[in-house]
Design an enzyme around this catalytic site. Structure first.
Site, PDB file in Angstrom:
ATOM      1  N   ARG A  68      68.575 -50.537   8.525  1.00  0.00           N
ATOM      2  CA  ARG A  68      67.819 -50.558   7.268  1.00  0.00           C
ATOM      3  C   ARG A  68      66.309 -50.635   7.524  1.00  0.00           C
ATOM      4  NH1 ARG A  68      67.256 -54.934   2.660  1.00  0.00           N
ATOM      5  NH2 ARG A  68      66.985 -53.566   0.853  1.00  0.00           N
ATOM      6  N   ASN A  98      61.928 -55.189  -0.256  1.00  0.00           N
ATOM      7  CA  ASN A  98      61.997 -55.856   1.052  1.00  0.00           C
ATOM      8  C   ASN A  98      62.011 -57.381   0.972  1.00  0.00           C
ATOM      9  OD1 ASN A  98      61.879 -53.369   2.373  1.00  0.00           O
ATOM     10  ND2 ASN A  98      59.634 -53.388   2.465  1.00  0.00           N
ATOM     11  N   HIS A 197      75.583 -47.738   4.075  1.00  0.00           N
ATOM     12  CA  HIS A 197      76.130 -48.932   3.429  1.00  0.00           C
ATOM     13  C   HIS A 197      77.572 -49.205   3.848  1.00  0.00           C
ATOM     14  CE1 HIS A 197      72.946 -49.037  -0.043  1.00  0.00           C
ATOM     15  NE2 HIS A 197      72.424 -49.242   1.152  1.00  0.00           N
TER      16      HIS A 197
END
Ligand code: HEM
Ligand SMILES: *[C@@H]1O[C@H](CO)[C@@H](O)[C@H](O)[C@H]1NC(C)=O
Ligand SMILES: *[C@@H]1O[C@H](CO)[C@@H](O)[C@H](O)[C@H]1NC(C)=O
Ligand SMILES: *[C@@H]1O[C@H](CO)[C@@H](O)[C@H](O)[C@H]1NC(C)=O
Length: 324
Positions: A68, A98, A197
């Site tokens: 990520r 973030n 994911h």
């Protein structure tokens, strides 16, 4: 610029030469290469791979976090996500996509110091992220690919660009398609990359509305996920659930099986299989792991090419958290 105002025919060609040279430079600048460090730092790929394997052995989720981190750096692959705030700019770490979420900075520091010991100020932080992401996917059982190299590091970071450009989990399918096409990535790239994911975790705050209020969700999945994510905002916001409920530490195609099964955790995940134009691709990847792996590898290379700094632009940072 002063030359532009001279009338003499002798001078009039100079701006054209300048334009030509700038065009050649930008073509060269867009060019990354898999052999970039072959002579300047031959051991770098092994050093990064060993370090990533070690941290993934200690904590499988760190592999997801490293993948990520590269994605969040890569809407402009320039190491900017790693910069701490300074007096001159607020960086990307506290931007909403973030803040309290992105992780792995200590791991990158460790890798950077090992790489610095091997070949001081040769390998960029942006390239370390690109290689670590690949090695993390491989360490969790996913596909491998050849990482293009030669990115240089930004000397600034943008809170506002990170806030506006990184996709929100509340986006619709058309919003997701636009967010990626704004960076030159196709819908196929977007769907394949969303397969990232298949590993990692999300916080309750990122999916609360989906598990309490949406209808396109598997009821028993909704109930079991609610047990770990209270309905009232502010309660248990940081409690984690796996993005791929079947196998959160294995890089496989179960994420896509989950979408077909309506167990997508984020609103944005389930948008990929909700009666729209991407349903058929999701169905394909749900039954064809090799097809997903090939598409993911190709899309990671495409993502890694998003507006890198090359040539004499940017710098090779000594410490990934600060400009030199
Ligand atoms: C398609 C648009 C995307 C959206 C809206 C999105 C959104 C999110 C959100 C909301 C989380 C959980 C954050 C939290 O609650 O703390 C997450 C986690 C994650 N995302 Fe995405 N993401 C997208 C695409 C991607 C892509 C392209 C990749 C990589 C190829 C990726 C890799 C990950 C990983 C591995 C995690 C888990 C990280 C961890 O456990 O530390 N995502 N994403
Ligand atoms: C801020 O920018 C100025 C001018 O470029 C520079 O001299 C200074 O070192 C920078 N401060 C920090 C904390 O980076
Ligand atoms: C980031 O999170 C911290 C801690 O929850 C919070 O105090 C801060 O306001 C957040 N920053 C932004 C920019 O949202
Ligand atoms: C589909 O959802 C059910 C209910 O949560 C679950 O038991 C099953 O394992 C899921 N299958 C897949 C392939 O995700």
């Amino acid at each position: 610029m002063a030359l532009l105002y001279l009338n003499s025919p002798c001078f009039s060609i100079l701006p054209l030469i300048g334009v030509f040279m700038a065009a050649v430079a930008s073509m060269a600048a867009a060019q990354l290469s898999s052999t970039f460090y072959d002579s300047s730092c031959p051991g770098v790929l092994t050093t990064i791979q060993t370090a990533v394997q070690d941290v993934v052995n200690q904590e499988a989720r760190m592999g997801a976090s490293l993948l990520r981190l590269h994605f969040h750096d890569c809407f402009g692959c320039d190491g900017s996500v790693l910069l701490d705030d300074t007096a001159n700019f607020t960086g990307e770490k506290t931007a909403p996509p973030n803040n309290n979420s992105i992780r792995g900075f200590d791991v990158v520091d460790t890798i950077k110091s090992q790489v610095q010991a091997l070949c001081p100020q040769v390998v960029s932080c942006a390239d370390i992220l690109a290689v670590a992401a690949r090695d993390a996917v491989v360490a969790l059982g996913g596909p491998s690919w050849t990482v293009q190299l030669g990115r240089r590091d930004a000397t600034t970071a943008s809170f506002s660009t990170a806030s506006s450009d990184l996709p929100s989990p509340l986006l619709s399918l058309s919003g997701l398609i636009s967010a990626f096409s704004n960076k030159g990535l196709s819908t196929t790239d977007m769907v394949a990359l969303s397969g990232g994911h298949t590993i990692g975790q999300a916080r309750c705050v990122s999916f609360r509305n989906r598990i309490y209020n949406e209808n396109n969700i598997n009821p028993s999945f909704a109930t079991s996920t609610q047990a770990n994510c209270p309905s009232v905002a502010g309660n248990g916001d940081d409690t984690l659930s796996p993005l791929d409920v079947q196998s959160p530490t294995i890089f496989d195609n179960f994420y896509f099986q989950g979408l077909v099964n309506q167990t997508g955790l984020l609103h944005s995940d389930q948008q990929l299989f909700n009666g729209g134009s991407t349903d058929s691709l999701v169905s394909t990847y749900s039954t064809d792991m090799a097809g997903f792996f090939n598409a993911f590898a190709a899309a990671m290379v495409n993502m890694g090419n998003i507006s890198p700094l090359t040539g004499s632009n940017g710098e090779i940072r000594i410490n990934c958290r600060t400009i030199n």
